[in-house]
Design an enzyme around this catalytic site. Structure first.
Site, PDB file in Angstrom:
ATOM      1  N   ASN A 205       0.979  -1.076  -0.002  1.00 14.21           N
ATOM      2  CA  ASN A 205       0.034   0.062  -0.075  1.00 14.21           C
ATOM      3  C   ASN A 205       0.740   1.378   0.016  1.00 14.21           C
ATOM      4  O   ASN A 205       0.686   2.211  -0.824  1.00 14.21           O
ATOM      5  CB  ASN A 205      -0.865  -0.043   1.370  1.00 14.21           C
ATOM      6  CG  ASN A 205      -2.166  -0.873   1.155  1.00 14.21           C
ATOM      7  OD1 ASN A 205      -2.624  -1.449  -0.071  1.00 14.21           O
ATOM      8  ND2 ASN A 205      -2.770  -1.688   2.145  1.00 14.21           N
ATOM      9  N   HIS A 255      -1.460  -6.684   5.456  1.00 15.12           N
ATOM     10  CA  HIS A 255      -2.795  -6.673   6.427  1.00 15.12           C
ATOM     11  C   HIS A 255      -2.353  -7.374   7.787  1.00 15.12           C
ATOM     12  O   HIS A 255      -3.147  -7.914   8.620  1.00 15.12           O
ATOM     13  CB  HIS A 255      -3.997  -7.374   5.776  1.00 15.12           C
ATOM     14  CG  HIS A 255      -4.516  -6.768   4.688  1.00 15.12           C
ATOM     15  ND1 HIS A 255      -5.528  -7.150   3.852  1.00 15.12           N
ATOM     16  CD2 HIS A 255      -4.229  -5.294   4.296  1.00 15.12           C
ATOM     17  CE1 HIS A 255      -5.630  -5.966   2.898  1.00 15.12           C
ATOM     18  NE2 HIS A 255      -5.042  -4.986   3.030  1.00 15.12           N
ATOM     19  N   TYR A 264      -0.340  -8.827  -3.084  1.00 12.60           N
ATOM     20  CA  TYR A 264       0.239  -7.732  -2.650  1.00 12.60           C
ATOM     21  C   TYR A 264       1.833  -7.562  -2.807  1.00 12.60           C
ATOM     22  O   TYR A 264       2.485  -6.436  -3.159  1.00 12.60           O
ATOM     23  CB  TYR A 264      -0.026  -7.479  -1.239  1.00 12.60           C
ATOM     24  CG  TYR A 264      -1.420  -6.732  -0.790  1.00 12.60           C
ATOM     25  CD1 TYR A 264      -1.732  -5.235  -1.089  1.00 12.60           C
ATOM     26  CD2 TYR A 264      -2.443  -7.256  -0.481  1.00 12.60           C
ATOM     27  CE1 TYR A 264      -2.945  -4.840  -0.811  1.00 12.60           C
ATOM     28  CE2 TYR A 264      -3.771  -7.053  -0.224  1.00 12.60           C
ATOM     29  CZ  TYR A 264      -4.030  -5.396  -0.297  1.00 12.60           C
ATOM     30  OH  TYR A 264      -5.030  -5.057  -0.060  1.00 12.60           O
TER      31      TYR A 264
END
Length: 797
Positions: A205, A255, A264
């Protein structure tokens, strides 16, 4: 005749040199040269679109034509109205549809700027694009708008697409509009999003957010934004010891609790490759020495989970439920192979910023994976962007690159409760769960029935068979209570049971094991999701087999408990012959039977199974029907049917101390399976209790024991719970690997009752090592070892 796939045809950002050579350096005083931003926009355009590929050759000609058809369909269907740009994408309450609207516009922009789409430079397409961008800006994505729903849509998905559009349409957008779009991005993605390395601003992210900030700086000629993006990458590089990021053992977590190398991790890989390329030879070039950790991770973190072009589902989180999204007008299949292809393309992109030796080796790895992906050839992948396809095509055509073979060895990823085993001809992946790692991940209505993934799911593939085992509608059609390798209570669970975003973590700490790099002893203290079921499970990964032990299986749920030996997806019409104990069994759907143990079974086209007791085993052939929408609310509702052959132990309702012993032999013939079953002395089961589980195979020089508590098993003694693997070598030496999977031991003593002449090497964790008629090893505090094996090499007496 010239070769349309020559290297010269691909000299672009994919090939490393052409677009970077002209990037200007900073002016005296540190300010960027006047044309720096324009050159960087050109670089980004090349990175996104690719360049130099033969647009009239396949598969590019067809893909460009399809792109044009798709763009024209969306242009014709566009109907701006309050809170919608397309009738099927109303975003009044769902920002996902706003994000999807930007994605459609970006696809239309590709058709507008690419040659070969039949819409290159078309006035009608240009008008539609400007209309769509204006509408989304006025209606929803502008400064002052309060975000609602999923944060990702506002801070990553939509702004990335919008900024890509700004680059692709730079000469068609009025200066005032560009300023408006930059202001909108600044509103939803302020500098503060990277002020702290926490929350949703970590790992992949964070890389995505940095991509937004960097491109926002390029589009708006804002040096401070680009500097911020580069500097904000710094926390991504170092190894972490908890939470999101890369670990020293090669684990990658996102996460906080979810192994995520395959999705990811792929985003991080590709995102860093893009940013390194964008910033290279500019005033903002990434020079942080910790960036080398990412380069090292290509073979430490990503390569172990790639096999024949696929990336193993064990590290793809909730993405395994994304088979065919309802919003995908082309109904393009997503699976472990398409996810793997994206990783391959990401590795090639990252390679352009790596050393020449790393670049050469990675290109060889990618070429090998591509060549072996017979099930889903990467060049046929409809999910890949054309730029990624071009990178793969260039490597495939490069006669100077030799494809590298699959490795042989074992990798244990203690920091994410995963293990991979690679042998000549096959590979396997093990998924477990603990206080550190979730049983599975659900969220955003995805992966609603992946409950038991971490209950010891053991997936495996052959080099020339079974590569579509988990690709061919496995997840929507498999019995979710019978995932291969798992021990499960049949207690009925609700969709999404356990909670979103990795909340389903069991209260168990002894999960992990030891390996010598080739063979391994791995164990799991299993606590069932939403049930009272507990068990001790061990796997001993060897040359041609995986030895599976279960003990202390107990439950008070009032329902049966099962341990699944295997559950093979036979496809839509598979009738693979099953032989049990020398007798071919019926192939009729609905057929089931129970067989005594010890015994053996062989499934044609896959391999064999040797059951050593004490439990009887059951077999079932069945056809199962499911829909992607059953496990993912965004999935298609089309019914899919696949045939399965399941082999399992039924431990009965509320078992007290059930157990099992069996071997799985991937690729074995029926004769080889029968021979292994008859060779009762080949494998010695040293223990299979709640106190310890261990085996030895003299012909391999292997002894492995998982001590659940202090005790003695065969020739090994341990003063506390631990895992021990011993390999005796032909050269008269032996390697002992000792680990504390629970990460709780301040001290540990291990004794090997075997004459040892000398200790050749030992790690600092060994306080004393006493050879002689037996070897006594005293370890100091192991809590900081993160479950990693402590290796001691000795010379035998």
């Amino acid at each position: 005749m010239t070769d349309p796939w020559s290297r010269r045809a691909f000299l672009s950002t994919a090939g490393g040199g052409a677009l970077w050579l002209g990037v200007p350096r900073a002016r005296a005083g540190g300010e960027p040269a006047a044309d720096t931003y324009e050159t960087m926009r050109t670089v980004w355009r090349g990175l996104y679109l690719g360049a130099g590929f033969p647009s009239t050759a396949e598969p590019f000609r067809s893909r460009l034509a399809e792109l044009g058809e798709q763009a024209e369909g969306w242009r014709a269907a566009m109907s701006p109205a309050p809170r919608t740009l397309w009738p099927d994408l109303g975003f009044a309450t769902d920002p996902e549809k706003m994000m999807q609207s930007y994605y459609r516009l970006r696809t239309m922009a590709e058709a507008y700027v690419r040659p070969g789409t039949a819409h290159t430079g078309e006035a009608a397409m240009r008008t539609a694009l400007l209309t769509g961008l204006d509408h989304l800006y006025t209606d929803v994505y502008h400064a002052g708008q309060l975000p609602y729903g999923n944060w990702y849509c506002w801070q990553i998905g939509a702004p990335q697409a919008l900024l890509d559009l700004c680059v692709l349409l730079q000469t068609d957008l009025p200066t005032a509009r560009l300023a408006d779009y930059c202001a909108a991005v600044d509103h939803f993605v302020p500098d503060s999003v990277v002020a702290s390395y926490s929350g949703t601003s970590t790992g992949a992210n964070r890389v995505d957010l940095c991509r937004v900030l960097a491109l926002r700086g390029v589009v708006g000629a804002d040096a401070a934004k680009i500097s911020l993006a580069r500097d904000a990458l710094a926390p991504v590089f170092p190894y972490v010891s908890s939470g999101d990021g890369l670990y020293r053992d090669g684990s990658f977590v996102q996460h906080t609790w979810v192994p995520y190398t395959g999705t990811y991790g792929a985003v991080l890989l590709g995102g860093l490759g893009m940013l390194f390329a964008l910033l290279r030879k500019t005033p903002w070039e990434v020079t942080d020495p910790n960036a080398q950790i990412v380069f090292d991770a290509v073979e430490r973190a990503w390569a172990p989970f790639l096999f024949n072009g696929l990336v193993m589902d064990a590290v793809s989180g909730r993405a395994v439920s994304r088979g065919v999204p309802e919003l995908d007008a082309r109904r393009v299949q997503q699976d472990d192979h398409t996810r793997g292809h994206a990783v391959l393309a990401g590795i090639l992109l990252l390679a352009e910023g790596a050393s020449s030796a790393e670049r050469a080796r990675w290109r060889g790895l990618v070429k090998g994976w591509m060549a072996r992906d017979y099930y889903s050839p990467p060049m046929d992948d409809q999910t890949l962007q054309l730029s990624a396809l071009a990178r793969l095509a260039e490597v495939r055509a490069d006669t100077g690159v030799a494809g590298l073979p699959e490795p042989v060895g074992h990798r244990l990823f203690a920091s994410m409760d995963r293990a991979t085993h690679r042998r000549p001809g096959w590979a396997a992946a093990l998924s477990m769960a603990s206080k550190r790692i979730a049983h599975y991940e659900t969220g955003n209505g995805e992966n609603l029935r992946g409950w038991h993934t971490g209950s010891g799911m053991l997936a495996w593939w052959g080099a020339g068979y079974g590569n579509g085992q988990y690709s061919d509608a496995f997840w929507p059609t498999v019995d979710p209570y019978r995932l291969p390798g798992t021990t499960v209570s049949r207690l009925v669970l609700a969709d999404g049971a356990g909670g979103d975003w990795g909340a389903s973590r069991p209260d168990a700490v002894w999960v992990g094991g030891t390996t010598d790099g080739e063979f391994a002893s791995v164990g799991q203290h299993l606590r069932g999701l939403g049930s009272t079921m507990t068990a001790r499970k061990s796997w001993f990964f060897l040359a041609d087999t995986i030895v599976c032990l279960g003990a202390g299986i107990r439950s008070t749920d009032g329902v049966p408990v099962e341990s699944v030996i295997d559950n093979r997806n036979l496809g839509a019409a598979g009738t693979h012959a099953l032989t049990v104990g020398g007798t071919v069994q019926p192939a009729a759907l609905g057929w089931s039977a129970s067989f005594p143990s010890p015994g053996w079974a062989h499934l044609a086209g896959f391999g064999g199974y040797v059951m050593s007791g004490p439990a009887a085993f059951k077999v079932l052939r069945e056809a199962r029907t499911g829909r992607w929408s059953d496990i993912n609310r965004a999935g298609t509702t089309t019914a899919l049917t696949r045939r399965y052959l399941s082999i399992w132990y039924d431990h009965g309702t509320d078992p007290v101390a059930a157990g099992y012993v069996h071997q799985m032999l991937p690729g074995a013939t029926a004769a080889q399976t029968a021979a292994r079953a008859a060779s009762v002395s080949w494998l010695r089961v040293l223990a299979n209790t709640e106190a310890a589980q261990g085996v030895s195979v003299e012909s391999l020089g292997f002894t492995g024991v998982n001590f659940w508590q202090a005790g003695t098993v065969g020739v090994l003694e341990a003063s506390a719970a631990c895992s021990v693997t011993v390999r005796e070598r032909p050269d008269g030496t032996a390697l002992l690997s000792v680990a504390d999977p629970a990460r709780a031991l301040a001290a540990l003593t291990v004794v090997w009752n075997r004459p040892v002449a000398a200790v050749v090497s030992r790690p600092p964790s060994v306080v004393t090592a006493e050879p002689g008629t037996r070897l006594r090893l005293a370890f100091g505090n192991l809590t900081g070892a993160a479950g990693a094996g402590q290796e001691v090499v000795v010379r035998l007496g």
